[in-house]
Scaffold this active site. Structure first.
Site, PDB file in Angstrom:
ATOM      1  N   LYS A  34     -19.637  25.277  58.901  1.00  0.00           N
ATOM      2  CA  LYS A  34     -20.788  25.840  58.707  1.00  0.00           C
ATOM      3  C   LYS A  34     -21.912  24.485  57.999  1.00  0.00           C
ATOM      4  O   LYS A  34     -21.349  23.542  57.980  1.00  0.00           O
ATOM      5  CB  LYS A  34     -20.917  26.897  57.698  1.00  0.00           C
ATOM      6  CG  LYS A  34     -20.350  26.298  56.437  1.00  0.00           C
ATOM      7  CD  LYS A  34     -20.265  27.719  55.275  1.00  0.00           C
ATOM      8  CE  LYS A  34     -20.112  27.232  53.919  1.00  0.00           C
ATOM      9  NZ  LYS A  34     -19.964  28.200  52.925  1.00  0.00           N
ATOM     10  N   ARG A 135     -20.818  38.837  46.247  1.00  0.00           N
ATOM     11  CA  ARG A 135     -21.823  38.377  47.104  1.00  0.00           C
ATOM     12  C   ARG A 135     -21.809  39.124  48.450  1.00  0.00           C
ATOM     13  O   ARG A 135     -22.922  39.831  48.312  1.00  0.00           O
ATOM     14  CB  ARG A 135     -21.292  36.804  47.340  1.00  0.00           C
ATOM     15  CG  ARG A 135     -22.394  36.008  48.210  1.00  0.00           C
ATOM     16  CD  ARG A 135     -21.981  34.441  48.056  1.00  0.00           C
ATOM     17  NE  ARG A 135     -20.849  34.248  48.972  1.00  0.00           N
ATOM     18  CZ  ARG A 135     -20.373  32.865  49.299  1.00  0.00           C
ATOM     19  NH1 ARG A 135     -21.042  31.956  48.815  1.00  0.00           N
ATOM     20  NH2 ARG A 135     -19.294  32.756  49.958  1.00  0.00           N
ATOM     21  N   TYR A 267     -40.543   3.037  37.906  1.00  0.00           N
ATOM     22  CA  TYR A 267     -41.443   4.123  37.423  1.00  0.00           C
ATOM     23  C   TYR A 267     -41.072   4.471  36.106  1.00  0.00           C
ATOM     24  O   TYR A 267     -39.699   4.498  35.552  1.00  0.00           O
ATOM     25  CB  TYR A 267     -41.624   5.309  38.312  1.00  0.00           C
ATOM     26  CG  TYR A 267     -42.274   5.224  39.442  1.00  0.00           C
ATOM     27  CD1 TYR A 267     -43.495   4.871  39.449  1.00  0.00           C
ATOM     28  CD2 TYR A 267     -41.350   5.075  40.812  1.00  0.00           C
ATOM     29  CE1 TYR A 267     -44.350   4.799  40.913  1.00  0.00           C
ATOM     30  CE2 TYR A 267     -41.964   5.285  42.012  1.00  0.00           C
ATOM     31  CZ  TYR A 267     -43.254   4.906  42.052  1.00  0.00           C
ATOM     32  OH  TYR A 267     -44.163   4.771  43.443  1.00  0.00           O
ATOM     33  N   MET A 315     -38.925   7.167  45.904  1.00  0.00           N
ATOM     34  CA  MET A 315     -38.860   7.883  47.082  1.00  0.00           C
ATOM     35  C   MET A 315     -38.030   7.387  48.247  1.00  0.00           C
ATOM     36  O   MET A 315     -37.139   8.212  49.123  1.00  0.00           O
ATOM     37  CB  MET A 315     -40.313   8.369  47.739  1.00  0.00           C
ATOM     38  CG  MET A 315     -40.230   9.334  48.896  1.00  0.00           C
ATOM     39  SD  MET A 315     -41.776   9.513  49.564  1.00  0.00           S
ATOM     40  CE  MET A 315     -42.614  10.656  48.132  1.00  0.00           C
TER      41      MET A 315
END
Length: 385
Positions: A34, A135, A267, A315
Site C-alpha cells: 500500500k 480502527r 537560519y 527547504m
C-alpha cells in the site's frame, strides 16, 4: 513540475533477499504494498513479487489495485482501505479486486452497485474484525450473526477473514496481543462455521516475527519487506536482523567552504562554530521529505564517513560538517539514507533522529525521483540473457 536534486534508489535485489527471508518464516505471504509500496514504487515492487511467485498482495486503495491490473498483474489483490467511495465498488468489480469490508455501510455499497449494474457474479470480499485496534472492523461479538447474514447475500463471496494487531512490536503489551489473537480466533471460528473455505490473516510484520503461530493462512509483512526492523530498540530486535534496506537517498554536495570560529550556520543562528571548520552544503531539505526536525541532529554519509548536520535544515538544502573528512568537494554524493560501507545510515537510525518510525521515513522520502524501474529492467535483462 518540481524535481528534487535528491534521488531515491530502490535496491530490488535487497527486496528479493528480504522476501526470501520472510518466506522462510511462513510459506504463505500477502505482502503489503500500500501507499506506493511504502514509497518504494508499487509497480516495480509488485513485478518483483510476481517474479518470485507471490500470488497474494495487499494494496491500500482499489485505485492502486486497478493500476496493477493495468500493468498485467493477475495476483489476488486485497484493498485494505475498502470501499471509501461509491465508485470504488465498480472499480473493485471491474478489476477483480477484493475490498476489505468492515461495516454494514460498506456492504450496502456493494448491494446497491450490484443491483444498479445487474452484475451476475458475486464480489469477493475480505471481512475485517476489530479485535482491539479500534480502527476498522466489525465487533467480534457480532461475528456469528454477521456470518449468517452474509450467507443470505448473493452479491458477495467472503474469501478472507482478518484483523490487525495493535501492539505486536511492544513486548510490554504481549498480554494485549494474546487477547487480540484469542478474539480473532473466536471471530474466525464463527465465519468458518458458515464459510468453511474462508482464509484467515492476522499478523503484520512484527506479528510474523514474534508470533508465527498467530499468522493464520496468510501473513501480511509490510515494513520488513523493505528492510525495516519493527522490533528495533526492544529486546526482540534480533528477530528482525538480517533484513537489508531497500531504499537509499542521495543528494549532491553543492558547495564546500570554510566557516570561521564564531560564525553561525543556517537560519536562526542555532549553530556557532567553536573553531575554524569546513562545511558542505547538501542539495536536500524539507521540500524533499528530509524534515526540519533533523536540524542540529543526525548526519549524512560523505565519502564513507558521517558528517553531522549543522544548524537548521532548509527547504532544499542542509549544511554538514566535513572538517574531518578529507577531499570533499562539490559534486560528491551525500547519502541521507543508506550509502556504502559500515557507516551506512539505517532507516531505524534516521527515524530515531527524526523522532518517528521507519514507516514514515520510507513514505516521506519515497516521494522523490526514483530509479527503481531502471534497476528492475537491468535486473530482468541480466536474468533473461
Amino acid at each position: 513540475m518540481f524535481l528534487s536534486s535528491a534521488l531515491i534508489t530502490v535496491h530490488l535485489e535487497n527486496l528479493r533477499h528480504n522476501l526470501k527471508t520472510l518466506l522462510a518464516r511462513h510459506p504463505l505471504l500477502m505482502p503489503v504494498i500500500k501507499a506506493d509500496a511504502y514509497g518504494h514504487g508499487i509497480v516495480a515492487v509488485a513485478r518483483v513479487l510476481a517474479e518470485e511467485g507471490i500470488t497474494h498482495m495487499a494494496v491500500g486503495s482499489v485505485g492502486e489495485g486497478a493500476l496493477l491490473r493495468q500493468d498485467g498483474h493477475t495476483a489476488f489483490l486485497l484493498a485494505l482501505l475498502g470501499l471509501a467511495r461509491d465508485e470504488d465498488t465498480a472499480i473493485a468489480a471491474n478489476y477483480d479486486i477484493t475490498p476489505l469490508v468492515h461495516n454494514r455501510e460498506s456492504l450496502q455499497r456493494i448491494l446497491v452497485q450490484s443491483h444498479l449494474t445487474g452484475r451476475p457474479t458475486p464480489l469477493s470480499i475480505a471481512v475485517k474484525f476489530d479485535t482491539g485496534m479500534s480502527r476498522l472492523g466489525f465487533r467480534v461479538e457480532e461475528a456469528a450473526d454477521l456470518a449468517d447474514y452474509l450467507r443470505t447475500l448473493h452479491e458477495v463471496h467472503p474469501v478472507l477473514v482478518m484483523s490487525h494487531l495493535a501492539a505486536s512490536d511492544t513486548p510490554a503489551l504481549d498480554a494485549f496481543t494474546h487477547e487480540q489473537a484469542k478474539r480473532f480466533l473466536d471471530a474466525a471460528a464463527s465465519m468458518k462455521a458458515v464459510f468453511p473455505n474462508i482464509k484467515t490473516s492476522l499478523t503484520n510484520s512484527p506479528g510474523l516475527l514474534c508470533w508465527p503461530s498467530y499468522v493464520g493462512d496468510l501473513a501480511r509483512p509490510g515494513v520488513t519487506l523493505y528492510g525495516g526492523n519493527p522490533l528495533h530498540g526492544t529486546d526482540r530486535a534480533k528477530l528482525g536482523m538480517g533484513l537489508l534496506p531497500v531504499m537509499e537517498m542521495a543528494a549532491p554536495v553543492l558547495s564546500v567552504h570554510p566557516v570561521e570560529q564564531g560564525a553561525t550556520v543556517s537560519y536562526g543562528c542555532l549553530y556557532k562554530a567553536p573553531r575554524d571548520i569546513r562545511v558542505a552544503v547538501v542539495g536536500a531539505g524539507y521540500a524533499d521529505g528530509y524534515p526540519r526536525a533533523l536540524s542540529m541532529r543526525g548526519a549524512v554519509l560523505v565519502r564513507g564517513r558521517r558528517a553531522p548536520i549543522l544548524g537548521r535544515v532548509c527547504m532544499q538544502m542542509c549544511i554538514v560538517d566535513v572538517t574531518d573528512i578529507p577531499g570533499v568537494e562539490p559534486g560528491d554524493t551525500a547519502y541521507l539514507l543508506g550509502g556504502p560501507g559500515p557507516l551506512s545510515i539505517r532507516p531505524e537510525e534516521l527515524a530515531e533522529w527524526w523522532g518517528t518510525i521507519s514507516y514514515e521515513v520510507f513514505c516521506a522520502l519515497g516521494r522523490n525521483r526514483r530509479v527503481s524501474e531502471k534497476k528492475f529492467s537491468e535486473y530482468s535483462r541480466r536474468h533473461e540473457s
